[in-house]
Design a protein around this motif. Structure first.
Motif, PDB file in Angstrom:
ATOM      1  N   VAL A  49       7.818  10.608 -28.390  1.00 34.90           N
ATOM      2  CA  VAL A  49       8.460   9.377 -28.866  1.00 34.90           C
ATOM      3  C   VAL A  49       9.497   9.704 -29.936  1.00 34.90           C
ATOM      4  O   VAL A  49      10.624   9.193 -29.910  1.00 34.90           O
ATOM      5  CB  VAL A  49       7.396   8.401 -29.416  1.00 34.90           C
ATOM      6  N   CYS A  91       3.735   3.316 -27.326  1.00 39.41           N
ATOM      7  CA  CYS A  91       4.522   2.385 -28.142  1.00 39.41           C
ATOM      8  C   CYS A  91       4.022   0.946 -27.960  1.00 39.41           C
ATOM      9  O   CYS A  91       3.908   0.182 -28.923  1.00 39.41           O
ATOM     10  CB  CYS A  91       5.995   2.469 -27.774  1.00 39.41           C
ATOM     11  N   GLU A  97       0.693   0.555 -29.803  1.00 40.65           N
ATOM     12  CA  GLU A  97       0.898   0.501 -31.245  1.00 40.65           C
ATOM     13  C   GLU A  97       1.454  -0.859 -31.661  1.00 40.65           C
ATOM     14  O   GLU A  97       1.026  -1.446 -32.660  1.00 40.65           O
ATOM     15  CB  GLU A  97       1.866   1.612 -31.672  1.00 40.65           C
ATOM     16  N   ASP A  98       2.407  -1.368 -30.876  1.00 42.99           N
ATOM     17  CA  ASP A  98       3.014  -2.652 -31.175  1.00 42.99           C
ATOM     18  C   ASP A  98       1.979  -3.769 -31.067  1.00 42.99           C
ATOM     19  O   ASP A  98       1.933  -4.675 -31.903  1.00 42.99           O
ATOM     20  CB  ASP A  98       4.182  -2.909 -30.221  1.00 42.99           C
ATOM     21  N   GLN A 156      10.162   4.053 -38.490  1.00 46.06           N
ATOM     22  CA  GLN A 156       9.253   3.856 -37.362  1.00 46.06           C
ATOM     23  C   GLN A 156       9.765   2.789 -36.409  1.00 46.06           C
ATOM     24  O   GLN A 156       9.767   2.986 -35.189  1.00 46.06           O
ATOM     25  CB  GLN A 156       7.865   3.467 -37.869  1.00 46.06           C
ATOM     26  N   GLN A 157      10.219   1.653 -36.953  1.00 47.46           N
ATOM     27  CA  GLN A 157      10.701   0.572 -36.098  1.00 47.46           C
ATOM     28  C   GLN A 157      12.013   0.937 -35.407  1.00 47.46           C
ATOM     29  O   GLN A 157      12.231   0.582 -34.250  1.00 47.46           O
ATOM     30  CB  GLN A 157      10.871  -0.718 -36.906  1.00 47.46           C
ATOM     31  N   HIS A 196      12.865   3.954 -34.513  1.00 47.46           N
ATOM     32  CA  HIS A 196      12.459   4.875 -33.452  1.00 47.46           C
ATOM     33  C   HIS A 196      11.920   4.107 -32.246  1.00 47.46           C
ATOM     34  O   HIS A 196      12.243   4.427 -31.093  1.00 47.46           O
ATOM     35  CB  HIS A 196      11.403   5.841 -33.976  1.00 47.46           C
ATOM     36  N   GLN A 197      11.088   3.104 -32.521  1.00 47.64           N
ATOM     37  CA  GLN A 197      10.506   2.359 -31.407  1.00 47.64           C
ATOM     38  C   GLN A 197      11.574   1.611 -30.620  1.00 47.64           C
ATOM     39  O   GLN A 197      11.547   1.597 -29.388  1.00 47.64           O
ATOM     40  CB  GLN A 197       9.442   1.388 -31.907  1.00 47.64           C
ATOM     41  N   TRP A 198      12.539   1.008 -31.312  1.00 47.67           N
ATOM     42  CA  TRP A 198      13.594   0.298 -30.611  1.00 47.67           C
ATOM     43  C   TRP A 198      14.473   1.260 -29.805  1.00 47.67           C
ATOM     44  O   TRP A 198      14.914   0.930 -28.699  1.00 47.67           O
ATOM     45  CB  TRP A 198      14.449  -0.510 -31.585  1.00 47.67           C
ATOM     46  N   TRP A 255      12.684   1.864 -26.698  1.00 49.27           N
ATOM     47  CA  TRP A 255      12.801   0.708 -25.797  1.00 49.27           C
ATOM     48  C   TRP A 255      14.140   0.734 -25.047  1.00 49.27           C
ATOM     49  O   TRP A 255      14.222   0.368 -23.876  1.00 49.27           O
ATOM     50  CB  TRP A 255      12.706  -0.605 -26.582  1.00 49.27           C
TER      51      TRP A 255
END
Length: 297
Positions: free
Chosen positions: A101, A146, A149-150, A181-182, A184-186, A189
């Protein structure tokens, strides 16, 4: 069939000894909970990679799960024996997924090599392939992690709220990419969206996640209508509009680094909260010039 039954029985033993629910164990081994359930029920076979991850999580030998070695033996072809002295936090599979990730967020999925992931995990490429045979499996596992976690963060935020209006504010705040962190997650996505257009498996995972995400928002809106904090709107349509607004703003925010003149995380937060005021709230909407200064230049 007898061998398959023994495999399922031994996996159940591993889950029992782990002291967690079946769903939580599925999260630990980065596996679709429905696939784990079907495999335990005998209507689906475990894959070799799944058994490797289960063995790692349970600190047992994969050969023991298959009945090819005794409980005190170690399979000769296992890249990483179960008796490691310093296992990664959460086990090797979760370490692989977390590093995947991070690397996807930093470089993009198609720029990340298995060798890069192995180096980040301080292990071999053979160990990566042992747990995740190909890039498709790695991407699916990264996306699933992901999502999990979300989902857990959402549940924690909802538990803290006093009413549906506060619940929705918490959910919006959770989606604002104002932390590493956010962001990275976006970024992950965004890679998912492009892959979903080309991959049936990833596309189905993407669709399932968004159905659940919109359902969560719609349920909060429906609860808010009952509580009297929201107007009598169509919960499903309002959830669709709000999630699309969040996606659009988040894409703009992560398109540029913080401080480089793009849409800021604070602008996103303000605009999404304004949606609650103007479109959902049962109270008269706040006027920016009356209650706060505009975030826009």
């Amino acid at each position: 069939m007898r061998q398959e039954f023994d495999v399922a029985a031994r996996v159940r033993q591993v889950i029992d000894e782990a002291g967690c629910t079946q769903r939580e164990f599925a999260r630990r081994v980065v596996m679709d909970p429905s696939k784990l359930s079907r495999s335990l029920g005998g209507t689906r076979r475990f894959t070799v990679a799944e058994l490797a991850r289960i063995a790692d999580a349970g600190r047992v030998d994969a050969g023991w799960l298959l009945g090819t070695t005794g409980p005190d033996e170690t399979a000769a072809d296992t890249p990483e024996p179960a008796a490691r002295t310093s296992p990664p936090e959460g086990g090797r599979p979760l370490q692989i997924v977390r590093e995947t990730v991070r690397l996807i967020a930093e470089h993009g999925f198609h720029s990340v090599r298995v060798a890069d992931i192995a180096a980040a995990c301080d292990t071999s490429t053979a160990a990566i392939h042992y747990h995740f045979p190909g890039r498709a499996e790695l991407l699916e596992a990264a996306v699933r992690w992901c999502m999990d976690e979300d989902t857990m963060r959402r549940a924690a935020r909802l538990a803290e709220a006093d009413d549906a209006l506060e619940e929705l504010r918490q959910l919006i705040d959770l989606q604002v990419p104002d932390s590493t962190q956010q962001r990275h997650q976006w970024l992950v996505w965004m890679d998912l969206w492009s892959e979903a257009a080309r991959s049936t498996a990833i596309g189905q995972l993407h669709a399932a996640f968004y159905r659940e995400w919109r359902r969560t928002i719609a349920e909060v809106i429906r609860r808010g209508i009952t509580q009297g904090v929201f107007r009598d709107v169509d919960p499903e349509f309002s959830a669709l509009r709000l999630t699309a607004l969040i996606d659009g703003f988040a894409t703009q925010v992560v398109a540029t680094a913080p401080g480089e003149g793009g849409t800021s995380a604070e602008v996103m937060r303000t605009a999404c909260l304004a949606y609650l005021d103007t479109e959902l709230s049962a109270q008269p909407p706040h006027r920016p010039d009356e209650t706060r200064s505009s975030p826009f230049p």
